[in-house]
Structure formats: structure tokens, C-alpha cells
Design an enzyme around this catalytic site. Structure first.
Site, PDB file in Angstrom:
ATOM      1  N   ASP A   1       0.543  -0.909  -0.153  1.00 47.19           N
ATOM      2  CA  ASP A   1      -0.165  -0.422   0.323  1.00 47.19           C
ATOM      3  C   ASP A   1       0.750   0.924   0.019  1.00 47.19           C
ATOM      4  O   ASP A   1       2.051   0.405   0.953  1.00 47.19           O
ATOM      5  CB  ASP A   1      -0.950   0.584   1.138  1.00 47.19           C
ATOM      6  CG  ASP A   1      -0.399  -0.298   2.198  1.00 47.19           C
ATOM      7  OD1 ASP A   1       1.293  -0.391   2.505  1.00 47.19           O
ATOM      8  OD2 ASP A   1      -0.540   0.347   3.670  1.00 47.19           O
TER       9      ASP A   1
ATOM     10  N   GLU B   1      -0.949  -1.677   5.356  1.00 46.00           N
ATOM     11  CA  GLU B   1       0.340  -1.846   6.348  1.00 46.00           C
ATOM     12  C   GLU B   1       0.242  -0.960   7.373  1.00 46.00           C
ATOM     13  O   GLU B   1       0.605  -0.276   8.278  1.00 46.00           O
ATOM     14  CB  GLU B   1       1.460  -2.290   6.050  1.00 46.00           C
ATOM     15  CG  GLU B   1       2.754  -2.691   7.027  1.00 46.00           C
ATOM     16  CD  GLU B   1       3.201  -0.791   7.481  1.00 46.00           C
ATOM     17  OE1 GLU B   1       3.494  -1.399   8.577  1.00 46.00           O
ATOM     18  OE2 GLU B   1       3.438   0.173   6.923  1.00 46.00           O
TER      19      GLU B   1
END
Length: 464
Positions: free
Chosen positions: A135, A201
């Protein structure tokens, strides 16, 4: 909760958000990962290098052959960043690549995560898991690159720029390249490789737990169960060509708390007719500092407790009904974490009650545990890194930044290390940190990460 190190705070600027709740929502989910001011230990503490075998040179040659593709993948992902739990394009790119290499691929793990398995043909051996997070961050890029991100997305109710400001694009590209090399050497590989491409994350807005925890909950560390799990993170705090690591506690656990103080509103000229939540909150903030300064043995295990938000009132001459505080707690170890959380709650509630008010303390469910590198596994890995990089494989001090890799490392012994990406001639202390809109990657560092991954797998499996 902003899980961020002190160095990362300097020079950091997120996308400008005009609406305060949206900005707070971003801060709640964001995580620094590895924007760390690393402190190298003395050279005498470094491990002796492991002996070289022919397979290491062969893997290095294969790494050089895939380097151009690895950089191209990184640039493509960088130009097309996706926020947590929205990594659909990235996940599709990864899944297609791995399927073409012969991996058994499971998609949609932890919403958009990928779990892929490759069984080696070199006989029995361990199950080695390798993790990469996918991400990006709600940060508008300010780096002049041909592949700079122009992406925008909705985050916390606002349109924001999106950027791989923490290097997760590098992590994905490195693991895609490692997957290709390992697949090409499948017949000589003992045991099994399990790849974990993880979403979220950096956290999300209002979508529950982090990506690693959700992937583990959905069986990412089962069938087969890894014997060990490796993870890496690029860092601007280390020069290109270096790796930093630490046995035991390497990164702090991070917990975000909110305290709502309720008093009784009254005119500022007549405070005796009310209960002042501003004064109560101020007393709470001051007293909370004793949790670290007077109740924690910081010589054995450091801790940080900071209040970063204090809101209350609308006019200078009105004592408000409520005040709100938000802060972060950083600890090393679950016992210390539990004790500190309990004391924060007790202190806030007791002070409020003693001053005729009330305090409600809420802890974010998405806290991150301490990142603890398995000591025995780290001792096995250190000689590999020393052979690879010599004294450029450095022991570093623990950091107060945090990561959600510990959820994987709780399911199997884990080793997490940091890869330098600040080019020669640039002082890492002055380089734009991870999470900065000016975060820049020296792509030569990707080869260091790829070679480390391949060498660690080769030595862990006994690949010949």
C-alpha cells in the site's frame, strides 16, 4: 495513530486537508514503518561472514539478469499507487506474474492480499515465508520523476494525493524479482517458498485491523505453516549498499489512545459554577508523563508516551463541557505494553474523578506489537548478510517507529531488516525521510534487497 519516529517528523508534510476530521482520520491510520534515525553499532559487534558457495554467485548472476525488470516493476507501481485495502491493480499485477512462474496463488487474503506457494524440487526442507507490503500513503508527491505519481483518491472523506512515500513499491518489486529467480532454480530448491504480498500496512480509515493481522486471521500462515518468515524495509536513513538489523526488539509497539474528559459547562468568569475539563485534561497530560519518567525502568526497556492532540472549547470566555486528548504509546514487550496501557487508563480516570469530572479512555484496536527479531534466527542470518556486504551489514539500535510485520513473526520465527536507499554523496541524516512527499529512492538499493533475500533463502534451505 501516527506511528512515526522523531526523524520522520522533521520535514514531514501530508496532503493538505481542509476538513479536520479527515486529517485526523489519516493520522489515525498512518504508520511510519521505517523512517528511522538508525545508530550503527561498533564494527567489533558485527558477525563473521558465512562461507561462500557456488550457488551464491549463480543467484547473484540471476539477480543481475532480472534487475531491469525489477526496476521497471517498481516504477510502474510507483506511478500507480493504491491506498490500503485498495491495492487491486498491484495485486492483479503480482498474481499474474506469480501464476506465470508456476506458483500456487491465492488471491483476496485480507481483502486484497496475495499468498503464493512454490514447492521446491530439491528434496525436503523448511517452509520459508517472504513478505512485502503493497500500500501507498495519502501524500502528494513532490519529486520530479518521469514516473512520479499523479494519482488521487478519497481518504477520510477528502480527495488526496497518493504516493509510495514509504517504499512499498520497492518491496513489491524486490519480492517479484526474488520469486522469478527462485522459480528458475526450483529444481535445486529444498523445501517450500511462501510469498506474502500484504495490503494495508499503513492502516486504513474505518476499516478495522491492519493488513498483516487480517491476513494471519484468514490463514496466511497456515497450509503450509512457515518455519521462518523474512521481511525487509527500504530506509532513507541508511546509505545505498548497506543493511541494518537487530536481534530481539527492533521496533517499538505502537498504541493510540483517546481520552474524552467530561466536566460541566459554565461561564469563564464563574468557574466555580462548573467543572473545567480543560484543567482536568491538562492535569492528565502532565501526570501521564510519570508513566515513563517514574514508573518505567527505561534502562532496561525504553518507552515513549506522547499526547499529540488536545481539543476543547469554542470561546475564550466559556468553560466547555468536554475536552478531547489523543496520544501514542510506544513500548517494547507485551508486559510493559499492558502495564502502561492500564496505568494511562487509571491515571486519567482517577484524576477526572478527583476533580469532579469523568474521563473515558479508548484504545485503538489496531495497535501494533513490538517487532521482535527471533534471536536464534537472527544469529543464523547475520553471517549471510556479513558475507554479502561485509561491514556494510550493520547492527543498529532499536527504534520507536513501528510495523505490523510482528503479526507474521508471532506465527513463525521472524527476521526483519532494513535496506539503505540513500545514494552516495547524500547524508542520510539530511535525506527526505520515509513518508515525506520528497522521499526519494536510489534504485541501486533494490539490488541489495534482492540479493539479501536470495542469499537468506539459499542459506536457510541449504540450497546447493
Amino acid at each position: 495513530m501516527l506511528r512515526i519516529g522523531l526523524r520522520a517528523a522533521r520535514g514531514f508534510r501530508a496532503e493538505s486537508l481542509p476538513v479536520e476530521p479527515a486529517r485526523r482520520a489519516w493520522l489515525k491510520g498512518a504508520c511510519t514503518c521505517a523512517a528511522l534515525a538508525f545508530l550503527p553499532r561498533s564494527a567489533a559487534a558485527q558477525a563473521a561472514p558465512a562461507p561462500a558457495r557456488p550457488v551464491h554467485a549463480e543467484l547473484d548472476a540471476a539477480a543481475r539478469q532480472v534487475e531491469a525488470a525489477m526496476i521497471a516493476w517498481r516504477r510502474d507501481i510507483h506511478a500507480n499507487p493504491e491506498l490500503g485495502n485498495r491495492e487491486r491493480r498491484t495485486a492483479a499485477l503480482v498474481a499474474k506474474h506469480l501464476q506465470g512462474l508456476g506458483y500456487a496463488v491465492r488471491e483476496g487474503v485480507g481483502r486484497t492480499g496475495i499468498v503464493a506457494v512454490l514447492k521446491g524440487g530439491g528434496g525436503p526442507g523448511p517452509v520459508v515465508a517472504l513478505r512485502a507490503d503493497m500500500d501507498a500513503l495519502p501524500v502528494r508527491e513532490e519529486v520530479d520523476l518521469p514516473f512520479a505519481s499523479k494519482a488521487r483518491a478519497e481518504w477520510g472523506g477528502q480527495q488526496v494525493g497518493v504516493m509510495h512515500a514509504c517504499g512499498h513499491d520497492c518491496h513489491v518489486a524486490i519480492l517479484m524479482a526474488a520469486a522469478q529467480v527462485l522459480s528458475a532454480h526450483r529444481d535445486r530448491l529444498p523445501g517450500t517458498i511462501k510469498l506474502l504480498f500484504q495490503p494495508a500496512e499503513e492502516g486504513t480509515v474505518g476499516e478495522g485491523v491492519c493488513g498483516a493481522r487480517l491476513m494471519v486471521d484468514e490463514g496466511a500462515m497456515r497450509d503450509p505453516t512457515p518455519d521462518m518468515v523474512f521481511g525487509l524495509h527500504v530506509s532513507s536513513a541508511l546509505p545505498t549498499g548497506t543493511i541494518g538489523y537487530r536481534p530481539g526488539n527492533a521496533m517499538a509497539g505502537a498504541d493510540r489512545f483517546q481520552i474524552k474528559v467530561t466536566g460541566r459547562q459554565t461561564h469563564g468568569a464563574m468557574p466555580w459554577n462548573g467543572v473545567d475539563p480543560i484543567v482536568i485534561g491538562s492535569t492528565i497530560v502532565t501526570t501521564l508523563q510519570t508513566v515513563v519518567s517514574r514508573e518505567t525502568d527505561v534502562a532496561r526497556s525504553p518507552a515513549v508516551l506522547s499526547v499529540g492532540i488536545f481539543k476543547g472549547g469554542l470561546r475564550n470566555n466559556i468553560i466547555p463541557e468536554t475536552a478531547e486528548l489523543e496520544g501514542t504509546l510506544r513500548t517494547f514487550g507485551e508486559a510493559q505494553r499492558a502495564t502502561a496501557k492500564r496505568r494511562v487508563t487509571e491515571i486519567a480516570q482517577s484524576i477526572a474523578t478527583g476533580m469532579n469530572g469523568k474521563a473515558e479512555v479508548t484504545w485503538d484496536e489496531n495497535g501494533y506489537p513490538t517487532l521482535h527479531n527471533d534471536v536464534a534466527l537472527t544469529a543464523r542470518c547475520a553471517p549471510t548478510l556479513a558475507r554479502l556486504l561485509g561491514d556494510q551489514a550493520r547492527l543498529v539500535d532499536p527504534a520507536m517507529a513501528s510495523e505490523d510485520f510482528p503479526y507474521f513473526a508471532k506465527a513463525a520465527p521472524g527476521f526483519f531488516y532494513f535496506v539503505g536507499i540513500t545514494p552516495p554523496g547524500t547524508d542520510p541524516a539530511k535525506a527526505a525521510p520515509n513518508h515525506s512527499p520528497r522521499f526519494t529512492v536510489d534504485e541501486a538499493g533494490l539490488m541489495t534487497g534482492l540479493r539479501a533475500t536470495l542469499h537468506l533463502v539459499a542459506d536457510a534451505t541449504g540450497m546447493a
